[in-house]
Design an enzyme around this catalytic site. Structure first.
Site, short mmCIF file in Angstrom:
data_model
loop_
_atom_site.label_atom_id
_atom_site.label_comp_id
_atom_site.label_asym_id
_atom_site.label_seq_id
_atom_site.Cartn_x
_atom_site.Cartn_y
_atom_site.Cartn_z
CG ASP A 86 -1.76 -1.10 1.50
OD1 ASP A 86 -1.32 -2.23 1.24
OD2 ASP A 86 -2.90 -0.90 1.95
CG ASP A 131 -2.61 -3.93 -1.34
OD1 ASP A 131 -3.71 -3.35 -1.33
OD2 ASP A 131 -2.44 -5.04 -0.80
CG ASP A 132 -5.94 -0.50 -1.33
OD1 ASP A 132 -6.57 -0.86 -2.34
OD2 ASP A 132 -6.22 -0.91 -0.18
CG HIS A 140 -4.87 -4.03 -5.25
ND1 HIS A 140 -4.94 -4.88 -4.16
CD2 HIS A 140 -4.12 -4.69 -6.17
CE1 HIS A 140 -4.24 -5.98 -4.41
NE2 HIS A 140 -3.73 -5.88 -5.62
NE ARG A 174 -10.51 -2.03 -3.40
CZ ARG A 174 -9.76 -3.08 -3.10
NH1 ARG A 174 -10.28 -4.30 -3.07
NH2 ARG A 174 -8.47 -2.94 -2.84
CE LYS A 185 -9.79 -1.87 0.46
NZ LYS A 185 -8.58 -2.69 0.40
#
Ligand SMILES: *[C@@H]1O[C@H](CO)[C@@H](O)[C@H](O)[C@H]1NC(C)=O
Ligand SMILES: *[C@@H]1O[C@H](CO)[C@@H](O)[C@H](O)[C@H]1NC(C)=O
Ligand SMILES: *[C@@H]1O[C@H](CO)[C@@H](O)[C@H](O)[C@H]1NC(C)=O
Ligand SMILES: *[C@@H]1O[C@H](CO)[C@@H](O)[C@H](O)[C@H]1NC(C)=O
Ligand SMILES: *[C@@H]1O[C@H](CO)[C@@H](O)[C@H](O)[C@H]1NC(C)=O
Length: 369
Positions: free
Chosen positions: A187, A207-208, A229, A260, A262
């Site tokens: 991340d 990742d993010d 991501h 996103r 989540k």
């Protein structure tokens, strides 16, 4: 008695003046750090210069600074390689000016990378960089983080800008990763905070790009995210508020999602509200252009009902997303009654792929599949 005391004071002040030996050093000095043993003295000064050096394996380079300190990174900092919990670098203080001068912190990632990130394999120091300052953090390069890069918990307003995070070497498998990309859970920014701006930075990771877990008044603008991501809110756990988040003018390239939200299926008593997207561009999106999913850690599984998501806006200038042919344009998966309020998506255009499922909420306006 009194007059002799005064003349003693005057004389000793004169003595100190002549000797140039003040009894306490003024904080307006300049401290220089060329090894960890220099830190204790250097942080007594409000100017701190950091030269190139290697931090011994298993130790944190920790700076606890006086208010108003300016730090100049004048060379590259490397960290010895050993499996441990970290963090590798930590900084705290208020009204700090940190000038990276395009110099880098090198986390030695390839030493740790095994494709498993913080889900398994060897213990990897994370986060690599723990930022607990207010002020500015500028022009710093971070390469090859073992796992998560920045954890940000600023005590007052902080602007982080013109940064580079380059973990692109982790996109490829290595001898430890069983064919998977070697870097994982890298991340860019994990933010549980308020009054934070992250601008004009480049993040290449697995990742993010950013994960905003909690907080308010956070602006993420003018950044380029590549290979990871996407730009994420969450995952949102229990008893958390996320509000007043602005995501604008970013470029997202070859990421799984562009945007996103989540929330944990099991979370309770949390809200996500007032999230605004504008003027972003995304291309090469592999799974979902926009994914709003209340079933985390599943994707589009059974959604929970404990997080209320409201007022999600795509406003002008238009955010344009191009998804790959096997991807969905948007996917919405809300628990019953858990998505509410005004969702004006007038400023969203998605090209390519399939329409994608919209489940549990019928209130999106201004956007047609
Ligand atoms: C740690 O290992 C990585 C990968 O082998 C290497 O690039 C880096 O230079 C090493 N760091 C140090 C301080 O030796
Ligand atoms: C980021 O870039 C924009 C556009 O060039 C500029 O207006 C803004 O001042 C920059 N922000 C920082 C903190 O440098
Ligand atoms: C619900 O969450 C808020 C924080 O958003 C917290 O202050 C409050 O105590 C929580 N309520 C319960 C019952 O845990
Ligand atoms: C929404 O968030 C923005 C940015 O933080 C803020 O300026 C605005 O006041 C918020 N709107 C509401 C209704 O809270
Ligand atoms: C989307 O497709 C392009 C072209 O085939 C590819 O290079 C890219 O990696 C894909 N994006 C993702 C996230 O897989």
């Amino acid at each position: 008695m009194r007059s002799s005391f005064i003349s003693f004071v005057v004389l000793s002040a004169l003595y100190n003046l002549v000797q140039g030996a003040p009894s306490k050093r003024s904080s307006s000095c300049t401290g220089t750090i060329s090894s960890l043993s220099d830190v204790t003295d250097a942080v007594e000064c409000t100017t701190v210069n950091i030269n190139a050096f290697t931090v011994p394996a298993g130790e944190t380079f920790s700076l606890s600074l006086l208010e108003g300190t300016t730090v100049n990174l004048n060379g590259n900092v490397a960290f010895g390689n050993v499996s441990w919990a970290g963090p590798l670098f930590e900084i705290s203080g208020t009204s700090i000016t940190f000038n990276g001068n395009s110099n880098k912190f090198d986390g030695g990632g390839p030493f740790y990378w095994d494709g498993q990130g913080t889900n398994g394999g060897v213990t990897k120091p994370h986060p690599m960089m723990k930022i607990k300052i207010s002020g500015t953090w500028t022009n710093v390069h971070v390469v090859n983080s073992p796992a998560q890069v920045y954890s940000v918990g600023n005590p007052a307003a902080l602007t982080m800008s013109n940064l580079v995070i380059d973990n692109s070497q982790g996109n490829y498998p290595n001898s430890q990763s069983g064919g998977l990309p070697a870097g994982h859970n890298t991340d860019g920014f994990d933010a549980s905070t308020k009054n934070l701006v992250i601008e004009n930075s480049t993040i290449m990771n697995q990742d993010d790009c950013i994960a905003i877990n909690e907080g308010s008044n956070i602006v993420f603008s003018g950044n380029t995210c590549e290979g990871g991501h996407g730009i994420s809110i969450g995952s949102v756990t229990s008893n958390v508020v996320v509000s007043g988040i602005v995501i604008k003018g970013n470029t997202v390239i070859n990421e799984m999602q562009a945007f996103r939200i989540k929330t944990d299926a099991a979370a309770t008593n949390s809200t996500v509200t007032n999230i605004t997207y504008s003027g972003n561009t995304a291309t090469g999106i592999g799974s979902y252009g926009v994914l709003i999913d209340q079933s985390y850690p599943s994707t589009l599984g059974t959604p929970g009902n404990g997080v209320i998501i409201s007022d999600i806006t795509f406003e002008d200038p238009t955010t344009t997303i191009t998804v790959n042919s096997t991807a969905d344009k948007i996917a919405i998966n809300c628990g019953s009654g858990s998505c509410t309020g005004t969702w004006n998506w007038n400023g969203l255009l998605v090209n390519g792929g399939d329409s994608g499922p919209v489940d549990g909420f019928a209130g999106i306006s201004g956007y047609t599949q």
